[in-house]
Scaffold this motif. Sequence first.
Motif, PDB file in Angstrom:
ATOM      1  N   THR A  85       0.840  -1.191   0.000  1.00 12.69           N
ATOM      2  CA  THR A  85       0.000   0.000   0.000  1.00 12.69           C
ATOM      3  C   THR A  85       0.878   1.246   0.000  1.00 12.69           C
ATOM      4  O   THR A  85       1.952   1.262   0.616  1.00 12.69           O
ATOM      5  N   PRO A  86       0.458   2.311  -0.674  1.00 11.90           N
ATOM      6  CA  PRO A  86       1.249   3.551  -0.687  1.00 11.90           C
ATOM      7  C   PRO A  86       1.269   4.213   0.683  1.00 11.90           C
ATOM      8  O   PRO A  86       0.419   3.922   1.550  1.00 11.90           O
ATOM      9  N   LEU A  87       2.217   5.102   0.870  1.00 14.45           N
ATOM     10  CA  LEU A  87       2.307   5.825   2.136  1.00 14.45           C
ATOM     11  C   LEU A  87       1.077   6.712   2.318  1.00 14.45           C
ATOM     12  O   LEU A  87       0.561   7.279   1.354  1.00 14.45           O
ATOM     13  N   HIS A  88       0.638   6.820   3.549  1.00 11.83           N
ATOM     14  CA  HIS A  88      -0.490   7.702   3.845  1.00 11.83           C
ATOM     15  C   HIS A  88      -0.080   9.161   3.640  1.00 11.83           C
ATOM     16  O   HIS A  88       1.071   9.541   3.861  1.00 11.83           O
ATOM     17  N   LEU A  89      -1.042   9.972   3.203  1.00 14.71           N
ATOM     18  CA  LEU A  89      -0.762  11.360   2.884  1.00 14.71           C
ATOM     19  C   LEU A  89      -0.259  12.129   4.095  1.00 14.71           C
ATOM     20  O   LEU A  89       0.643  12.970   3.984  1.00 14.71           O
ATOM     21  N   TRP A  90      -0.794  11.842   5.289  1.00 18.59           N
ATOM     22  CA  TRP A  90      -0.370  12.569   6.485  1.00 18.59           C
ATOM     23  C   TRP A  90       1.101  12.324   6.783  1.00 18.59           C
ATOM     24  O   TRP A  90       1.815  13.225   7.246  1.00 18.59           O
ATOM     25  N   PHE A  91       1.572  11.077   6.489  1.00 17.12           N
ATOM     26  CA  PHE A  91       2.970  10.742   6.747  1.00 17.12           C
ATOM     27  C   PHE A  91       3.886  11.482   5.775  1.00 17.12           C
ATOM     28  O   PHE A  91       4.932  12.020   6.165  1.00 17.12           O
ATOM     29  N   ILE A  92       3.486  11.533   4.505  1.00 18.84           N
ATOM     30  CA  ILE A  92       4.273  12.262   3.509  1.00 18.84           C
ATOM     31  C   ILE A  92       4.325  13.742   3.849  1.00 18.84           C
ATOM     32  O   ILE A  92       5.372  14.396   3.711  1.00 18.84           O
ATOM     33  N   LEU A  95       6.904  14.388   6.450  1.00 16.45           N
ATOM     34  CA  LEU A  95       8.267  14.293   5.924  1.00 16.45           C
ATOM     35  C   LEU A  95       8.614  15.475   5.039  1.00 16.45           C
ATOM     36  O   LEU A  95       9.784  15.849   4.909  1.00 16.45           O
ATOM     37  N   GLN A  96       7.602  16.080   4.387  1.00 17.71           N
ATOM     38  CA  GLN A  96       7.848  17.204   3.489  1.00 17.71           C
ATOM     39  C   GLN A  96       7.679  18.545   4.186  1.00 17.71           C
ATOM     40  O   GLN A  96       7.878  19.585   3.572  1.00 17.71           O
ATOM     41  N   GLY A  97       7.320  18.506   5.445  1.00 13.14           N
ATOM     42  CA  GLY A  97       7.041  19.745   6.156  1.00 13.14           C
ATOM     43  C   GLY A  97       8.284  20.391   6.741  1.00 13.14           C
ATOM     44  O   GLY A  97       9.403  20.218   6.246  1.00 13.14           O
ATOM     45  N   ARG A  98       8.083  21.121   7.814  1.00 11.24           N
ATOM     46  CA  ARG A  98       9.175  21.851   8.447  1.00 11.24           C
ATOM     47  C   ARG A  98      10.188  20.888   9.066  1.00 11.24           C
ATOM     48  O   ARG A  98       9.894  19.714   9.290  1.00 11.24           O
ATOM     49  N   THR A  99      11.354  21.412   9.362  1.00  9.68           N
ATOM     50  CA  THR A  99      12.409  20.610   9.976  1.00  9.68           C
ATOM     51  C   THR A  99      11.943  20.021  11.305  1.00  9.68           C
ATOM     52  O   THR A  99      12.279  18.882  11.637  1.00  9.68           O
ATOM     53  N   SER A 100      11.151  20.770  12.048  1.00 10.98           N
ATOM     54  CA  SER A 100      10.661  20.278  13.340  1.00 10.98           C
ATOM     55  C   SER A 100       9.781  19.037  13.148  1.00 10.98           C
ATOM     56  O   SER A 100       9.798  18.126  13.978  1.00 10.98           O
ATOM     57  N   ASN A 101       9.013  18.996  12.055  1.00 10.92           N
ATOM     58  CA  ASN A 101       8.177  17.830  11.783  1.00 10.92           C
ATOM     59  C   ASN A 101       9.042  16.601  11.523  1.00 10.92           C
ATOM     60  O   ASN A 101       8.761  15.506  12.029  1.00 10.92           O
ATOM     61  N   TYR A 102      10.083  16.795  10.712  1.00  4.41           N
ATOM     62  CA  TYR A 102      10.987  15.679  10.410  1.00  4.41           C
ATOM     63  C   TYR A 102      11.644  15.161  11.684  1.00  4.41           C
ATOM     64  O   TYR A 102      11.720  13.953  11.913  1.00  4.41           O
ATOM     65  N   LYS A 103      12.126  16.069  12.511  1.00  2.00           N
ATOM     66  CA  LYS A 103      12.793  15.650  13.747  1.00  2.00           C
ATOM     67  C   LYS A 103      11.833  14.880  14.645  1.00  2.00           C
ATOM     68  O   LYS A 103      12.225  13.912  15.308  1.00  2.00           O
ATOM     69  N   PHE A 104      10.571  15.305  14.667  1.00  2.00           N
ATOM     70  CA  PHE A 104       9.580  14.607  15.471  1.00  2.00           C
ATOM     71  C   PHE A 104       9.393  13.178  14.967  1.00  2.00           C
ATOM     72  O   PHE A 104       9.420  12.217  15.747  1.00  2.00           O
ATOM     73  N   VAL A 105       9.217  13.018  13.635  1.00  2.00           N
ATOM     74  CA  VAL A 105       9.046  11.684  13.053  1.00  2.00           C
ATOM     75  C   VAL A 105      10.281  10.832  13.300  1.00  2.00           C
ATOM     76  O   VAL A 105      10.191   9.651  13.663  1.00  2.00           O
TER      77      VAL A 105
END
Length: 204
Positions: A85-92, A95-105
């Motif tokens: 199954t493809p990645l869920h849109l919220w997960f993408i 990953l494509q958002g701000r640096t803080s989002n990436y660090k959180f993930v």
Amino acid sequence: MEEREEEHEFEFGPVPTGFEPNQERLPHFNIPVGAGLCLPAAFIRCDTLTYKKAWGVTGRFGRDEPQYAFEIFANPVNNVGAPSTPLHLWFIRLLQGRTSNYKFVCNVAIDLGDWGLIADITRYWEYEDQLRKINASISAMCAEAEALDALQESCRNRLAATKASSCLARIESTCQGKDCCFAMKRDDTILPSNRRNHGRGRPT
């Protein structure tokens, strides 16, 4: 004297400092030992500077054994016959958002302890950052190309206003197409590129 923690003994001796027993975490991590032979990495540690590779030792050649690097990738879930199954849109979006989002993930993935998951999340973020920079360069180049096209159009309009084509009509026969090539003599006289009889006169 400072108290030392007890060193736990395993099949191949004590665990090196900063390492942990492989225990099938990286089952394909084999280390060359010479004569075309390899041994599995008995002890490994994740490279926390990049999260994309691990270091390993066989544990059979003493504390000074050299460490070997191994690229880490996410392992697919072993569910034979199940469609991918493809990645869920919220997960993408994370990953494509701000640096803080990436660090959180990334921190959540680190807490899970799945090295392969961390490695490919890190790669995805790096590729996203590279794509962002390339796309910005493409946008800048497109803007520059549009500006140059406008300047060139201005030149065409000025040349048309001065009737440049009529002033230079005598060289019309030398152009054989969009990419016509003009031969030049030493006195800078233009010679038509399609002349069959070389050395017989000049275009008039």
